[in-house]
Enzyme design. Structure first.
Site, PDB file in Angstrom:
ATOM      1  N   TYR A 114      45.829   4.128  72.320  1.00 50.82           N
ATOM      2  CA  TYR A 114      47.008   4.521  71.540  1.00 50.82           C
ATOM      3  C   TYR A 114      46.645   4.592  70.060  1.00 50.82           C
ATOM      4  O   TYR A 114      47.011   5.543  69.367  1.00 50.82           O
ATOM      5  CB  TYR A 114      48.151   3.520  71.758  1.00 50.82           C
ATOM      6  CG  TYR A 114      48.689   3.512  73.173  1.00 50.82           C
ATOM      7  CD1 TYR A 114      49.674   4.413  73.570  1.00 50.82           C
ATOM      8  CD2 TYR A 114      48.216   2.611  74.114  1.00 50.82           C
ATOM      9  CE1 TYR A 114      50.173   4.415  74.865  1.00 50.82           C
ATOM     10  CE2 TYR A 114      48.705   2.597  75.413  1.00 50.82           C
ATOM     11  CZ  TYR A 114      49.683   3.505  75.782  1.00 50.82           C
ATOM     12  OH  TYR A 114      50.173   3.506  77.062  1.00 50.82           O
TER      13      TYR A 114
ATOM     14  N   ASN B 193      56.715  12.625  77.091  1.00 50.74           N
ATOM     15  CA  ASN B 193      55.952  13.813  77.475  1.00 50.74           C
ATOM     16  C   ASN B 193      56.622  14.529  78.647  1.00 50.74           C
ATOM     17  O   ASN B 193      56.658  14.005  79.758  1.00 50.74           O
ATOM     18  CB  ASN B 193      54.530  13.399  77.871  1.00 50.74           C
ATOM     19  CG  ASN B 193      53.662  14.560  78.296  1.00 50.74           C
ATOM     20  OD1 ASN B 193      54.049  15.717  78.202  1.00 50.74           O
ATOM     21  ND2 ASN B 193      52.476  14.235  78.783  1.00 50.74           N
TER      22      ASN B 193
ATOM     23  N   CYS C  58      48.908  12.411  79.631  1.00 54.35           N
ATOM     24  CA  CYS C  58      49.241  11.118  79.027  1.00 54.35           C
ATOM     25  C   CYS C  58      48.681   9.953  79.841  1.00 54.35           C
ATOM     26  O   CYS C  58      48.571   8.838  79.318  1.00 54.35           O
ATOM     27  CB  CYS C  58      50.740  10.984  78.807  1.00 54.35           C
ATOM     28  SG  CYS C  58      51.759  11.335  80.225  1.00 54.35           S
ATOM     29  N   HIS C  59      48.280  10.207  81.083  1.00 54.33           N
ATOM     30  CA  HIS C  59      47.639   9.144  81.865  1.00 54.33           C
ATOM     31  C   HIS C  59      46.285   8.750  81.275  1.00 54.33           C
ATOM     32  O   HIS C  59      45.761   7.694  81.598  1.00 54.33           O
ATOM     33  CB  HIS C  59      47.492   9.572  83.337  1.00 54.33           C
ATOM     34  CG  HIS C  59      46.657  10.797  83.532  1.00 54.33           C
ATOM     35  ND1 HIS C  59      47.174  12.073  83.394  1.00 54.33           N
ATOM     36  CD2 HIS C  59      45.351  10.948  83.860  1.00 54.33           C
ATOM     37  CE1 HIS C  59      46.218  12.954  83.633  1.00 54.33           C
ATOM     38  NE2 HIS C  59      45.093  12.297  83.915  1.00 54.33           N
TER      39      HIS C  59
ATOM     40  N   GLU D 125      39.949  11.235  88.281  1.00 60.84           N
ATOM     41  CA  GLU D 125      39.086  11.720  87.207  1.00 60.84           C
ATOM     42  C   GLU D 125      37.833  10.864  87.018  1.00 60.84           C
ATOM     43  O   GLU D 125      37.043  11.118  86.117  1.00 60.84           O
ATOM     44  CB  GLU D 125      39.881  11.801  85.903  1.00 60.84           C
ATOM     45  CG  GLU D 125      40.994  12.830  85.980  1.00 60.84           C
ATOM     46  CD  GLU D 125      41.698  13.058  84.656  1.00 60.84           C
ATOM     47  OE1 GLU D 125      41.193  12.598  83.606  1.00 60.84           O
ATOM     48  OE2 GLU D 125      42.755  13.714  84.664  1.00 60.84           O
TER      49      GLU D 125
END
Length: 167
Positions: free
Chosen positions: A101, A124, A132-133, A159
């Site tokens: 953040y 979002n 945003c993950h 990912e």
């Protein structure tokens, strides 16, 4: 649209993808569509053909075949600081990477705004595509997620950032 993280609502305008909503059961979809219609000042029209590029790319992403999205985005539901942060996230944090953040606040030139970045992530309207993950706590914690931590863990595992859940 059915996905490995549950049903998603996807919505687009003439400008591009405007919304991706989690847990899109019938009631949630009705509420989200009505809210979007009010915010956008238009009556929603169901047009599955307009959404084919979106659903195709999301399906490829969930299958592990796509690492970035190539879709026009409609940013009209996002303004000010939140828009700046989400645009930076969309273009500056690639597949398989994470940012804190605080790091994201620094990137948009607002070093004292780490908490505000969290608010931007929570607001979002285009999660997964605007990833945003990929935003985590600076101390290594997973942080929060509007779709729920289970979904965040699944996306980060997809990912390669986290190990895949055992069950």
């Amino acid at each position: 649209m059915e996905t490995p993280i549950g049903p998603l609502l996807v919505a687009a305008t003439d400008e591009g993808l405007v919304n991706v909503g989690f847990r899109a059961d019938e009631a949630a979809t009705r509420r989200a569509v009505a809210s979007m219609g009010r915010r956008l000042g238009t009556d929603p029209v169901e047009d599955a053909a307009r959404l084919v590029p979106v659903t195709d790319q999301l399906e490829a992403y969930f299958a592990g075949e796509r690492k970035e999205f190539d879709l026009p985005l409609d940013w009209s539901l996002i303004t000010g600081f939140n828009r700046r942060v989400l645009r930076e996230l969309a273009t500056g944090v690639p597949y398989g990477a994470v940012v804190g953040y605080q790091g994201l606040a620094d990137r948009v030139g607002e070093p004292g705004a780490a908490r505000a970045v969290g608010v931007a992530m929570a607001s979002n309207p285009i999660p997964v595509v605007v990833p945003c993950h990929r935003v985590v706590e600076s101390d290594g914690g997973i942080g929060g997620f509007g779709g729920g931590l289970e979904i965040k863990r699944i996306l980060l595992a997809l990912e390669g950032v986290l190990p895949a859940p055992l069950f």
